[in-house]
Design a protein around this motif. Structure first.
Motif, short mmCIF file in Angstrom:
data_model
loop_
_atom_site.label_atom_id
_atom_site.label_comp_id
_atom_site.label_asym_id
_atom_site.label_seq_id
_atom_site.Cartn_x
_atom_site.Cartn_y
_atom_site.Cartn_z
N PHE A 94 0.83 -1.21 0.00
CA PHE A 94 0.00 0.00 0.00
C PHE A 94 0.87 1.26 0.00
O PHE A 94 0.53 2.26 -0.65
CB PHE A 94 -0.94 0.00 1.20
N ALA A 95 1.99 1.22 0.71
CA ALA A 95 2.90 2.37 0.71
C ALA A 95 3.50 2.55 -0.67
O ALA A 95 3.65 3.69 -1.16
CB ALA A 95 4.00 2.16 1.75
N LEU A 96 3.85 1.46 -1.33
CA LEU A 96 4.41 1.51 -2.68
C LEU A 96 3.39 2.09 -3.66
O LEU A 96 3.72 2.94 -4.49
CB LEU A 96 4.84 0.11 -3.11
N ILE A 97 2.15 1.63 -3.54
CA ILE A 97 1.09 2.15 -4.41
C ILE A 97 0.89 3.65 -4.16
O ILE A 97 0.73 4.44 -5.10
CB ILE A 97 -0.23 1.39 -4.17
N GLY A 98 0.91 4.03 -2.89
CA GLY A 98 0.75 5.44 -2.56
C GLY A 98 1.88 6.29 -3.12
O GLY A 98 1.65 7.40 -3.63
N PHE A 99 3.10 5.78 -3.04
CA PHE A 99 4.25 6.52 -3.56
C PHE A 99 4.17 6.65 -5.08
O PHE A 99 4.40 7.74 -5.63
CB PHE A 99 5.55 5.82 -3.16
N VAL A 100 3.84 5.54 -5.75
CA VAL A 100 3.70 5.57 -7.20
C VAL A 100 2.59 6.55 -7.60
O VAL A 100 2.74 7.32 -8.56
CB VAL A 100 3.38 4.16 -7.75
N GLY A 101 1.48 6.50 -6.87
CA GLY A 101 0.38 7.42 -7.15
C GLY A 101 0.78 8.87 -6.95
O GLY A 101 0.41 9.75 -7.75
N GLY A 102 1.54 9.15 -5.89
CA GLY A 102 1.99 10.51 -5.63
C GLY A 102 2.90 11.03 -6.73
O GLY A 102 2.77 12.18 -7.17
N ILE A 103 3.81 10.16 -7.20
CA ILE A 103 4.71 10.55 -8.30
C ILE A 103 3.91 10.82 -9.57
O ILE A 103 4.18 11.78 -10.30
CB ILE A 103 5.75 9.45 -8.56
N ILE A 107 0.76 11.78 -9.84
CA ILE A 107 0.04 13.06 -9.69
C ILE A 107 1.01 14.22 -9.93
O ILE A 107 0.67 15.22 -10.57
CB ILE A 107 -0.60 13.17 -8.29
N GLY A 108 2.24 14.06 -9.43
CA GLY A 108 3.26 15.08 -9.66
C GLY A 108 3.58 15.24 -11.14
O GLY A 108 3.78 16.35 -11.64
N GLU A 109 3.64 14.10 -11.86
CA GLU A 109 3.88 14.15 -13.30
C GLU A 109 2.78 14.93 -14.01
O GLU A 109 3.06 15.77 -14.88
CB GLU A 109 3.93 12.73 -13.87
N ILE A 110 1.53 14.63 -13.65
CA ILE A 110 0.40 15.32 -14.29
C ILE A 110 0.46 16.82 -14.01
O ILE A 110 0.26 17.64 -14.91
CB ILE A 110 -0.93 14.73 -13.77
N PHE A 111 0.74 17.18 -12.76
CA PHE A 111 0.80 18.59 -12.36
C PHE A 111 1.89 19.33 -13.12
O PHE A 111 1.66 20.41 -13.69
CB PHE A 111 1.03 18.69 -10.86
N LEU A 112 3.09 18.74 -13.15
CA LEU A 112 4.21 19.41 -13.80
C LEU A 112 4.02 19.47 -15.32
O LEU A 112 4.38 20.46 -15.95
CB LEU A 112 5.52 18.70 -13.45
N ALA A 113 3.47 18.39 -15.90
CA ALA A 113 3.23 18.38 -17.34
C ALA A 113 2.24 19.48 -17.72
O ALA A 113 2.41 20.16 -18.73
CB ALA A 113 2.69 17.01 -17.77
N THR A 114 1.22 19.66 -16.88
CA THR A 114 0.23 20.72 -17.12
C THR A 114 0.84 22.10 -16.91
O THR A 114 0.60 23.03 -17.68
CB THR A 114 -0.98 20.55 -16.18
N GLN A 154 3.79 6.68 -18.06
CA GLN A 154 3.58 7.45 -19.28
C GLN A 154 2.13 7.86 -19.50
O GLN A 154 1.83 8.57 -20.46
CB GLN A 154 4.07 6.66 -20.49
N GLY A 155 1.24 7.42 -18.65
CA GLY A 155 -0.16 7.79 -18.83
C GLY A 155 -1.05 7.02 -17.88
O GLY A 155 -0.59 6.17 -17.10
#
Length: 219
Positions: A36-45, A47-54, A85-86
């Protein structure tokens, strides 16, 4: 896991929807803090990708992630196992972590599982990148947590096969998924050897081999 194993449920002729409810309950009750921690970390990264790409106006998350390797490789490569990548790439890997990670984490100690995940993430990224680089002189970008997913699948395939009729429903799901992963990698390697070696997904291959090997060594 305290519920009846799949073999006994089949003997009792439980209906498919009852098995689905049991699987959902077992996944919900699973104690897998590292997964669950790994999933949370991957999810956080992600979300960061989406934010920075935008923020910087790139056309897609894939363009942003790939460009990161060209512009900031010292940042990109350590984060490579967690970049995606998406939405489809991200979702498929998260589903894989849930399907395989929850039952497998229950079979290992916290330390063993953590070391297993870290080592596979590093190896699958490194060897996958080497295999990709062998077929081109251009800069490469190799990323995603699928190496870990395939390692968990390989471990589940070998480990749960020994449980036979004693398998819980989610262990059976992990075993069948592991068999599918083995077939997928085998087909990938076969077609890669016939076409071009650099078309083989080295991350998937490395992860599967490590997962199967670790499971065999624990016997």
């Amino acid at each position: 896991m305290t519920s009846l194993p799949l073999g006994e449920r089949l003997i009792r002729k439980e209906r498919p929807y009852e098995l689905m409810i049991t699987a959902f309950q077992q996944y919900s009750d699973a104690k897998a803090p590292i997964t669950f921690a790994l999933i949370g970390f991957v999810g956080g990264i992600f979300i960061g990708e989406i934010f920075l790409a935008t923020l910087i106006g790139t056309s897609s998350v894939e363009v942003f992630a790939t460009g990161l390797f060209k512009l900031y490789p010292m940042i990109a490569w350590p984060l490579a196992p967690f970049l995606h990548q998406g939405v489809v790439h991200f979702t498929s890997n998260v589903v894989g972590l849930i399907l395989f990670g929850l039952p497998v984490e229950d079979e290992l100690s916290s330390r063993q599982y953590a070391v297993f995940s870290v080592v596979v993430a590093a190896l699958s990224t490194a060897l996958g990148a080497v295999l990709m680089a062998s077929g081109t002189t251009k800069p490469i970008a190799f990323y995603g947590i699928s190496g870990v997913v395939y390692a968990l699948a390989g471990f589940a395939f070998v480990h749960f096969a020994t449980h036979e009729s004693r398998m819980e429903v989610i262990e059976w799901i992990a075993f069948v998924g592991g068999a599918a992963a083995v077939l997928h990698v085998g087909f990938d390697v076969l077609t890669g050897l016939l076409i071009s070696g650099n078309t083989i997904n080295g991350g998937h291959l490395t992860g599967l081999i490590v997962g199967i090997s670790v499971s065999r060594l624990r016997k």
